[in-house]
Design a protein around this motif. Sequence first.
Motif, PDB file in Angstrom:
ATOM      1  N   LEU A   1       0.846  -1.196   0.000  1.00 48.96           N
ATOM      2  CA  LEU A   1       0.000   0.000   0.000  1.00 48.96           C
ATOM      3  C   LEU A   1       0.877   1.240   0.000  1.00 48.96           C
ATOM      4  N   MET A   2       0.640   2.141  -0.955  1.00 54.45           N
ATOM      5  CA  MET A   2       1.244   3.476  -0.929  1.00 54.45           C
ATOM      6  C   MET A   2       0.186   4.419  -0.360  1.00 54.45           C
ATOM      7  N   SER A   3       0.460   4.910   0.836  1.00 58.96           N
ATOM      8  CA  SER A   3      -0.515   5.714   1.557  1.00 58.96           C
ATOM      9  C   SER A   3      -0.249   7.210   1.378  1.00 58.96           C
ATOM     10  N   ILE A   4      -1.317   7.991   1.330  1.00 56.93           N
ATOM     11  CA  ILE A   4      -1.169   9.449   1.293  1.00 56.93           C
ATOM     12  C   ILE A   4      -1.453  10.061   2.666  1.00 56.93           C
ATOM     13  N   LEU A   5      -1.664   9.214   3.673  1.00 56.51           N
ATOM     14  CA  LEU A   5      -1.940   9.684   5.031  1.00 56.51           C
ATOM     15  C   LEU A   5      -0.886   9.145   5.987  1.00 56.51           C
ATOM     16  N   SER A   6      -0.298  10.035   6.755  1.00 55.83           N
ATOM     17  CA  SER A   6       0.804   9.640   7.634  1.00 55.83           C
ATOM     18  C   SER A   6       0.377   8.657   8.714  1.00 55.83           C
TER      19      SER A   6
ATOM     20  N   TYR B   1      -3.061   1.094  11.022  1.00 60.94           N
ATOM     21  CA  TYR B   1      -4.273   0.310  10.815  1.00 60.94           C
ATOM     22  C   TYR B   1      -4.013  -0.968  10.015  1.00 60.94           C
ATOM     23  N   TYR B   2      -2.940  -0.977   9.241  1.00 64.83           N
ATOM     24  CA  TYR B   2      -2.635  -2.130   8.385  1.00 64.83           C
ATOM     25  C   TYR B   2      -1.547  -3.027   8.967  1.00 64.83           C
ATOM     26  N   ARG B   3      -0.742  -2.490   9.891  1.00 60.95           N
ATOM     27  CA  ARG B   3       0.364  -3.243  10.488  1.00 60.95           C
ATOM     28  C   ARG B   3      -0.098  -4.570  11.091  1.00 60.95           C
ATOM     29  N   PRO B   4      -1.223  -4.609  11.823  1.00 61.09           N
ATOM     30  CA  PRO B   4      -1.635  -5.876  12.434  1.00 61.09           C
ATOM     31  C   PRO B   4      -1.907  -6.996  11.427  1.00 61.09           C
ATOM     32  N   PHE B   5      -2.143  -6.630  10.168  1.00 63.64           N
ATOM     33  CA  PHE B   5      -2.480  -7.636   9.155  1.00 63.64           C
ATOM     34  C   PHE B   5      -1.310  -7.926   8.211  1.00 63.64           C
ATOM     35  N   GLY B   6      -0.149  -7.339   8.509  1.00 60.98           N
ATOM     36  CA  GLY B   6       1.050  -7.667   7.765  1.00 60.98           C
ATOM     37  C   GLY B   6       1.175  -7.042   6.396  1.00 60.98           C
ATOM     38  N   LEU B   7       0.410  -5.990   6.113  1.00 65.19           N
ATOM     39  CA  LEU B   7       0.515  -5.333   4.804  1.00 65.19           C
ATOM     40  C   LEU B   7       1.606  -4.260   4.845  1.00 65.19           C
ATOM     41  N   PRO B   8       2.648  -4.368   4.024  1.00 67.53           N
ATOM     42  CA  PRO B   8       3.662  -3.307   3.980  1.00 67.53           C
ATOM     43  C   PRO B   8       3.046  -1.990   3.493  1.00 67.53           C
ATOM     44  N   VAL B   9       3.365  -0.905   4.184  1.00 68.67           N
ATOM     45  CA  VAL B   9       2.815   0.414   3.855  1.00 68.67           C
ATOM     46  C   VAL B   9       3.952   1.420   3.691  1.00 68.67           C
ATOM     47  N   THR B  10       3.920   2.181   2.608  1.00 63.06           N
ATOM     48  CA  THR B  10       4.853   3.293   2.419  1.00 63.06           C
ATOM     49  C   THR B  10       4.058   4.587   2.375  1.00 63.06           C
ATOM     50  N   PHE B  11       4.339   5.488   3.304  1.00 62.80           N
ATOM     51  CA  PHE B  11       3.714   6.823   3.271  1.00 62.80           C
ATOM     52  C   PHE B  11       4.477   7.673   2.269  1.00 62.80           C
ATOM     53  N   VAL B  12       3.824   8.015   1.155  1.00 61.46           N
ATOM     54  CA  VAL B  12       4.489   8.783   0.104  1.00 61.46           C
ATOM     55  C   VAL B  12       4.186  10.267   0.182  1.00 61.46           C
ATOM     56  N   GLY B  13       3.199  10.640   0.992  1.00 58.15           N
ATOM     57  CA  GLY B  13       2.760  12.033   1.024  1.00 58.15           C
ATOM     58  C   GLY B  13       1.520  12.207   0.160  1.00 58.15           C
TER      59      GLY B  13
ATOM     60  N   THR C   1      -2.628  21.354   6.822  1.00 54.78           N
ATOM     61  CA  THR C   1      -2.243  20.594   5.629  1.00 54.78           C
ATOM     62  C   THR C   1      -0.760  20.245   5.631  1.00 54.78           C
ATOM     63  N   ASP C   2       0.043  20.971   6.376  1.00 57.07           N
ATOM     64  CA  ASP C   2       1.457  20.603   6.521  1.00 57.07           C
ATOM     65  C   ASP C   2       1.591  19.210   7.129  1.00 57.07           C
ATOM     66  N   LYS C   3       0.655  18.859   8.018  1.00 58.13           N
ATOM     67  CA  LYS C   3       0.680  17.536   8.640  1.00 58.13           C
ATOM     68  C   LYS C   3       0.376  16.436   7.628  1.00 58.13           C
ATOM     69  N   LEU C   4      -0.328  16.779   6.548  1.00 59.67           N
ATOM     70  CA  LEU C   4      -0.720  15.803   5.536  1.00 59.67           C
ATOM     71  C   LEU C   4       0.265  15.715   4.381  1.00 59.67           C
ATOM     72  N   ARG C   5       1.182  16.676   4.311  1.00 63.16           N
ATOM     73  CA  ARG C   5       2.010  16.813   3.121  1.00 63.16           C
ATOM     74  C   ARG C   5       3.050  15.713   2.968  1.00 63.16           C
ATOM     75  N   GLY C   6       3.743  15.372   4.056  1.00 70.93           N
ATOM     76  CA  GLY C   6       4.835  14.413   3.970  1.00 70.93           C
ATOM     77  C   GLY C   6       6.127  15.081   3.543  1.00 70.93           C
ATOM     78  N   GLU C   7       7.192  14.272   3.441  1.00 73.26           N
ATOM     79  CA  GLU C   7       8.512  14.785   3.073  1.00 73.26           C
ATOM     80  C   GLU C   7       8.765  14.616   1.583  1.00 73.26           C
ATOM     81  N   GLY C   8       9.201  15.683   0.945  1.00 78.00           N
ATOM     82  CA  GLY C   8       9.533  15.608  -0.476  1.00 78.00           C
ATOM     83  C   GLY C   8       8.298  15.622  -1.362  1.00 78.00           C
TER      84      GLY C   8
END
Length: 386
Positions: free
Chosen positions: A145-150, A155-167, A364-371
Motif C-alpha cells: 500500500l502506498m498511503s497518502i496519510l501519515s 491500521y494495516y500493520r496488524p495484518f502484515g501489509l507493507p505500507v509506504t507513506f508517500v505524502g 495541511t502541513d501535517k498531511l504533506r509528507g517529506e519531499g
Amino acid sequence: MSEDTPLIYVVAAERSGDLLGAGLIKAMRSRYGNGVSFRGMGGEAMAEGGVPSTVSIEGLSILGFFDGLKAFSRIKERVAEVVADIIRHKPDAVVLIDSWGFMLRVAQGVREADPSIKLIKYVGPQVFATRPGRAKTLAETVDHLMSILSFDERYYRPFGLPVTFVGNPTLDRIEPGDGATFRARHGIAADAHTVLVLFGSRKSEIDRIGPAFVASLEQLKAEREVTPIIIVAGAVKEQLAPVLDHARSEFGAVIVDEAEKTDAFAAADVALACSGTVVTELATAGVPTVTAYKLGWLTWAIIRAFNIMKAPYISLVNIAADEMLVPEFVQTRCRGGLLAAEVSALLDDPKRRERLHSELAAATDKLRGEGDASENAAQTVFELTQ
C-alpha cells in the motif's frame, strides 16, 4: 516489453485517481526515462501523459452502496475488461488508485488469474473513519500500500501489509495563484466579496447537493453584494449547464474551468465546496471553506443504524487538525439557509478569515509528507518491480 524494462499498469476509475496516476507516470518517466513502460485505464490526465485508457471509465465515479448496486452490471463489465487486458500483457506491477470497490474487484480478478503479478494499492480505504475490516481485506488482496496519510500504517500493520507513506500529491499540485489578475480578467472589483463554489465532480453529488448550493447563492444574493465564482469540472460540465446558466443570469456568477483553479482560489474570500479532495486543496491555499455532503438516503440510514462512521469529521483537514476548521454540513444539515448563514458569517469576519488562512495551512502541513509525493510514489513502484 523487454526483459530489463518493467511494464507498469496503472488503473484509475475517476478524476482524482486519474490525476494521481498522471503524476505517478510523469515522475517515473522523468526519473527512469526509457527504463520503464506503461499501460493503463484512466482519464484525460493519464491520456495527456501518454497513457491512453484501455477501458472506458465513463460512469465509474460512484459513491454509496445503492449507487453501486445500480451500476453493478457496468462495474462488473469494466472490471472484466481491465482484468483481461492486464492478464494479456502480464505487467510487472499493477497500481490500483483509490476507488475501493472497483479496485478490490480488479485486484481479486488479477490475483485469481495470475498470482505472480505484483499488486500495489495507491491510496487506502479510509479505515480510520469507517469499515475497519477493509484493512484486513486489503492485506489479503494486494502486496503493498502506498498511503497518502501519515497515520494509515498503524491500521494495516496488524495484518502484515507493507505500507509506504508517500505524502499527498494533491498538496504538491497546488501552486500559488494570482488573485488580483483573476479579478481584473473577469471584471471583479478588488474590494468585492467573492464566494468560490465547487459543486463536485460526480453526477450524484451534483444531484444531491446542487439544489442546496443554488439555494444558498439565492439567499446570499438577496442579503448582500457578493460575486460567486464557480469552477466547473469537465466531467460534469454538461450536467451543470442549466445551473450555470441560471447562476450567470441571476447571480452574476463568474464561470471558469479547472485551468483557472489556482487563480480562482487566490481571488476567493470564502469557498463553498462539496466535500472531497478539493477541500484539502482549498485548505492548502488557505481559503476559508464551508463544506457539505449528502449520501443517498438508504445509504445514510444504514450508516446511522449501524454506526459505521467512526471519525468525528468528514474532512481530512479537520481530522488532521482535530478541530472543525472547515464547517461541515452533512445530510439533513446540507440546506441552503444554513450554508448561506455560515458563508455570510465568514464574509463578515475578516479576522476569522485571516486566522483560518494560517490554521488551514498548518493543518495541511501535517498531511504533506517529506519531499514530492509523486516522486516518492515513483521510487516506491520502481523499487517494488526490481
